[in-house]
Every structure is written in C-alpha cells, then in structure tokens.
Design a protein around this motif. Structure first.
Motif, PDB file in Angstrom:
ATOM      1  N   GLN A 158     -23.245  -1.106 -16.560  1.00 56.68           N
ATOM      2  CA  GLN A 158     -24.190  -1.197 -15.461  1.00 56.68           C
ATOM      3  C   GLN A 158     -25.587  -1.617 -15.923  1.00 56.68           C
ATOM      4  O   GLN A 158     -25.942  -1.470 -17.093  1.00 56.68           O
ATOM      5  N   ASN A 159     -26.356  -2.124 -14.957  1.00 60.87           N
ATOM      6  CA  ASN A 159     -27.757  -2.459 -15.200  1.00 60.87           C
ATOM      7  C   ASN A 159     -28.602  -1.307 -14.668  1.00 60.87           C
ATOM      8  O   ASN A 159     -28.928  -1.256 -13.483  1.00 60.87           O
ATOM      9  N   PHE A 160     -28.965  -0.376 -15.549  1.00 60.00           N
ATOM     10  CA  PHE A 160     -29.696   0.806 -15.105  1.00 60.00           C
ATOM     11  C   PHE A 160     -31.205   0.594 -15.056  1.00 60.00           C
ATOM     12  O   PHE A 160     -31.962   1.554 -14.883  1.00 60.00           O
ATOM     13  N   VAL A 161     -31.615  -0.642 -15.178  1.00 58.40           N
ATOM     14  CA  VAL A 161     -32.989  -0.993 -14.814  1.00 58.40           C
ATOM     15  C   VAL A 161     -33.051  -1.284 -13.317  1.00 58.40           C
ATOM     16  O   VAL A 161     -34.001  -0.923 -12.630  1.00 58.40           O
ATOM     17  N   ALA A 162     -32.002  -1.914 -12.800  1.00 57.28           N
ATOM     18  CA  ALA A 162     -31.943  -2.276 -11.381  1.00 57.28           C
ATOM     19  C   ALA A 162     -31.488  -1.126 -10.501  1.00 57.28           C
ATOM     20  O   ALA A 162     -31.847  -1.050  -9.318  1.00 57.28           O
ATOM     21  N   THR A 163     -30.668  -0.224 -11.029  1.00 59.29           N
ATOM     22  CA  THR A 163     -30.200   0.935 -10.271  1.00 59.29           C
ATOM     23  C   THR A 163     -30.263   2.146 -11.176  1.00 59.29           C
ATOM     24  O   THR A 163     -30.337   2.011 -12.405  1.00 59.29           O
ATOM     25  N   THR A 164     -30.249   3.347 -10.593  1.00 57.79           N
ATOM     26  CA  THR A 164     -30.313   4.560 -11.410  1.00 57.79           C
ATOM     27  C   THR A 164     -28.905   5.065 -11.718  1.00 57.79           C
ATOM     28  O   THR A 164     -27.946   4.774 -11.000  1.00 57.79           O
ATOM     29  N   THR A 165     -28.800   5.830 -12.776  1.00 59.64           N
ATOM     30  CA  THR A 165     -27.522   6.467 -13.096  1.00 59.64           C
ATOM     31  C   THR A 165     -27.085   7.371 -11.950  1.00 59.64           C
ATOM     32  O   THR A 165     -25.894   7.482 -11.653  1.00 59.64           O
ATOM     33  N   TYR A 166     -28.036   8.035 -11.318  1.00 66.27           N
ATOM     34  CA  TYR A 166     -27.734   8.910 -10.175  1.00 66.27           C
ATOM     35  C   TYR A 166     -27.032   8.129  -9.071  1.00 66.27           C
ATOM     36  O   TYR A 166     -25.983   8.548  -8.567  1.00 66.27           O
ATOM     37  N   ASP A 167     -27.605   6.989  -8.671  1.00 62.03           N
ATOM     38  CA  ASP A 167     -27.022   6.208  -7.579  1.00 62.03           C
ATOM     39  C   ASP A 167     -25.624   5.710  -7.943  1.00 62.03           C
ATOM     40  O   ASP A 167     -24.701   5.757  -7.119  1.00 62.03           O
ATOM     41  N   TYR A 168     -25.475   5.227  -9.171  1.00 64.31           N
ATOM     42  CA  TYR A 168     -24.160   4.713  -9.565  1.00 64.31           C
ATOM     43  C   TYR A 168     -23.115   5.820  -9.569  1.00 64.31           C
ATOM     44  O   TYR A 168     -22.006   5.648  -9.044  1.00 64.31           O
ATOM     45  N   LEU A 169     -23.444   6.975 -10.141  1.00 63.79           N
ATOM     46  CA  LEU A 169     -22.464   8.051 -10.246  1.00 63.79           C
ATOM     47  C   LEU A 169     -22.139   8.659  -8.888  1.00 63.79           C
ATOM     48  O   LEU A 169     -21.006   9.093  -8.658  1.00 63.79           O
ATOM     49  N   GLN A 170     -23.104   8.679  -7.974  1.00 66.33           N
ATOM     50  CA  GLN A 170     -22.818   9.176  -6.630  1.00 66.33           C
ATOM     51  C   GLN A 170     -21.778   8.295  -5.940  1.00 66.33           C
ATOM     52  O   GLN A 170     -20.951   8.782  -5.172  1.00 66.33           O
ATOM     53  N   ARG A 171     -21.828   7.000  -6.222  1.00 66.52           N
ATOM     54  CA  ARG A 171     -20.834   6.091  -5.636  1.00 66.52           C
ATOM     55  C   ARG A 171     -19.497   6.192  -6.368  1.00 66.52           C
ATOM     56  O   ARG A 171     -18.432   6.157  -5.749  1.00 66.52           O
ATOM     57  N   ALA A 172     -19.555   6.309  -7.696  1.00 69.36           N
ATOM     58  CA  ALA A 172     -18.327   6.246  -8.494  1.00 69.36           C
ATOM     59  C   ALA A 172     -17.542   7.548  -8.463  1.00 69.36           C
ATOM     60  O   ALA A 172     -16.311   7.537  -8.379  1.00 69.36           O
ATOM     61  N   THR A 173     -18.226   8.683  -8.542  1.00 64.32           N
ATOM     62  CA  THR A 173     -17.535   9.967  -8.655  1.00 64.32           C
ATOM     63  C   THR A 173     -18.425  11.078  -8.124  1.00 64.32           C
ATOM     64  O   THR A 173     -19.110  11.754  -8.892  1.00 64.32           O
ATOM     65  N   PRO A 174     -18.459  11.265  -6.799  1.00 61.76           N
ATOM     66  CA  PRO A 174     -19.326  12.295  -6.203  1.00 61.76           C
ATOM     67  C   PRO A 174     -19.061  13.669  -6.815  1.00 61.76           C
ATOM     68  O   PRO A 174     -17.912  14.066  -7.021  1.00 61.76           O
ATOM     69  N   LEU A 175     -20.128  14.393  -7.130  1.00 64.14           N
ATOM     70  CA  LEU A 175     -19.970  15.681  -7.801  1.00 64.14           C
ATOM     71  C   LEU A 175     -19.585  16.774  -6.812  1.00 64.14           C
ATOM     72  O   LEU A 175     -19.910  16.716  -5.627  1.00 64.14           O
ATOM     73  N   THR A 176     -18.870  17.766  -7.321  1.00 66.43           N
ATOM     74  CA  THR A 176     -18.459  18.905  -6.510  1.00 66.43           C
ATOM     75  C   THR A 176     -19.014  20.219  -7.045  1.00 66.43           C
ATOM     76  O   THR A 176     -19.116  21.195  -6.312  1.00 66.43           O
TER      77      THR A 176
END
Length: 240
Positions: A158-176
């Motif tokens: 991923q390009n974590f300058v353009a998006t945050t790790t938070y945003d990517y992980l929320q889409r990829a694997t929402p936490l429980t």
C-alpha cells in the motif's frame, strides 16, 4: 522432583493445576518440555501430553510447531481507549496531517515474541511498517505495526502516504476486539531521531493488539512525544 499422586483427582488434572498455578510461568514464557515435566513431576509422558493438549484447547497455552509450548497471551476484556484515525484527529483540530513511511516490508521469519503475540502455531510471515505522523510538520507519533497477512495480504504493497494504515485495515479486516497497554518511557535512539527529540525524552508508549474474529490481526507499538500528545477516552459503563 515433585511426585504427584492420584489421590483426590486424576493425574492429568494435577499436571494442569501445576502448569497454571505452581509452575508460575509468566505469559509469553516457554514452558519446560514434556520430557522435563515428566522428570519433574514423576508422571508418564501420556499424562503430561494430555494435560498440555487440554490446556492448549482451553486457550491457556500456545504450542508452536518446532519451537515449544508457551503461556498464551491474555485475551482482551474491554477497550477503554477508542481507536481513532490519527489523520482524522489532526484534521479535526484544524491542522495538516502528513505521513512519512520509514519501513514497509514483509518479514519472512519473524522473531519468536511476534509468533507468540499473533498466537501462531508455527512461524509465519508478517507484514511490517514504521511510519511517522506529522501535525503541521511536527512529528507527533511513531507508528510501528505488524500485520497478519492472512487477514490483510496486500498490506505491504500500500501507499501509506496517500492513505492511512487505519483506513486500509478498516476496509481489509474490521476489528472485533482490542487490547491496550500504556506506559511512560524514555525515548530510544531510533524513536528520538524520527520524532525530532533527544534520546531519553519522555514519551507515551501504547502497545496495541487487535483481533478480527478469532485471529490476531495486528500487533502495534505507537510512540507519542509526551509534550506534544495526550491519550484518553470517555467510557460509559453498562447499567448495573
């Protein structure tokens, strides 16, 4: 040698009690081998094997193939700190956020403490990132994150300058579930360099693990400059 007898209960239950209580091993600590427990307790290997197998199935132990058996890390009970997107927090204050990616890679053979933290049964690759977050060009957070690639396989691309790790992980694997441990620390050399402070300056260190379902999704270490940031949340308890 400690001799266990079958009085007042089967031997395998006494082995379980020994491991959970009398053994007094801290979490993430490797237990003695089955042969060592057989010698120490004076019981058969079959008895020790059954005890360890049941403790593993009950979630008390973690057995890692080819490495050994460990006391399992504790499961989270509640999260009193809300997980937020640091970019959103900074924007909400009317400031400008930017991120600088220091490391973005896949680790093929992670350290044993990471294998235990992820509760893997064998060594498996993990994704790894180190990112500095800036507020109006002042560094406020050093984010080191390890990610389970089974849940987020493209994390390291991923390009974590353009998006945050938070945003990517929320889409990829929402936490429980989430686990937080906060401590006050003196800045180590690497953290001090990236946060533009002096080694030894006071910082807040947030250790965080997150789960997606039954699997550990991330193991994180977030370092904040003590003089530039505060951590807190508002918690509304359930009615009695």
């Amino acid at each position: 040698m400690i001799r266990l007898t079958e009085s007042a209960g089967p031997l395998y239950e006494k082995v379980k009690d020994y491991v959970l209580g009398s053994g007094n091993w801290p979490k993430d600590r490797r237990l003695p081998s089955e042969n060592e427990l057989v010698s120490t307790l004076g019981v058969s290997r079959m008895t020790v094997h059954r005890a360890l197998r049941e403790l593993t199935s009950e979630g008390h132990l973690l057995r890692i193939q080819g490495v050994g058996t460990f006391v399992a890390p504790p499961k989270p009970q509640s999260a009193l700190i809300e997980i937020k997107n640091i970019a959103g927090e900074i924007a909400a204050r009317g400031a400008r956020h930017r991120a600088e990616v220091i490391v973005l890679e896949k680790i093929r053979n992670p350290a044993l403490d990471l294998v235990v933290a992820f509760e893997f049964t064998r060594r498996r690759p993990v994704a790894h990132s180190i990112i500095v977050h800036f507020e109006d060009d002042v560094p406020v957070q050093l984010e080191e994150r390890f990610v389970n690639p089974a849940l987020a396989p493209d994390y390291h691309r991923q390009n974590f300058v353009a998006t945050t790790t938070y945003d990517y992980l929320q889409r990829a694997t929402p936490l429980t579930e989430v686990e937080h441990v906060i401590s006050a620390v003196a800045a180590e050399e690497m953290a001090a360099r990236h946060l533009m402070i002096r080694p030894g300056d006071p910082c807040l260190l947030l250790h965080r693990r997150t789960w997606s379902g039954a699997a550990v999704a991330t193991v994180n270490k977030l370092t904040y400059v003590g003089s530039r940031y505060s951590l807190g949340s508002r918690y509304v308890p359930s009615p009695a």
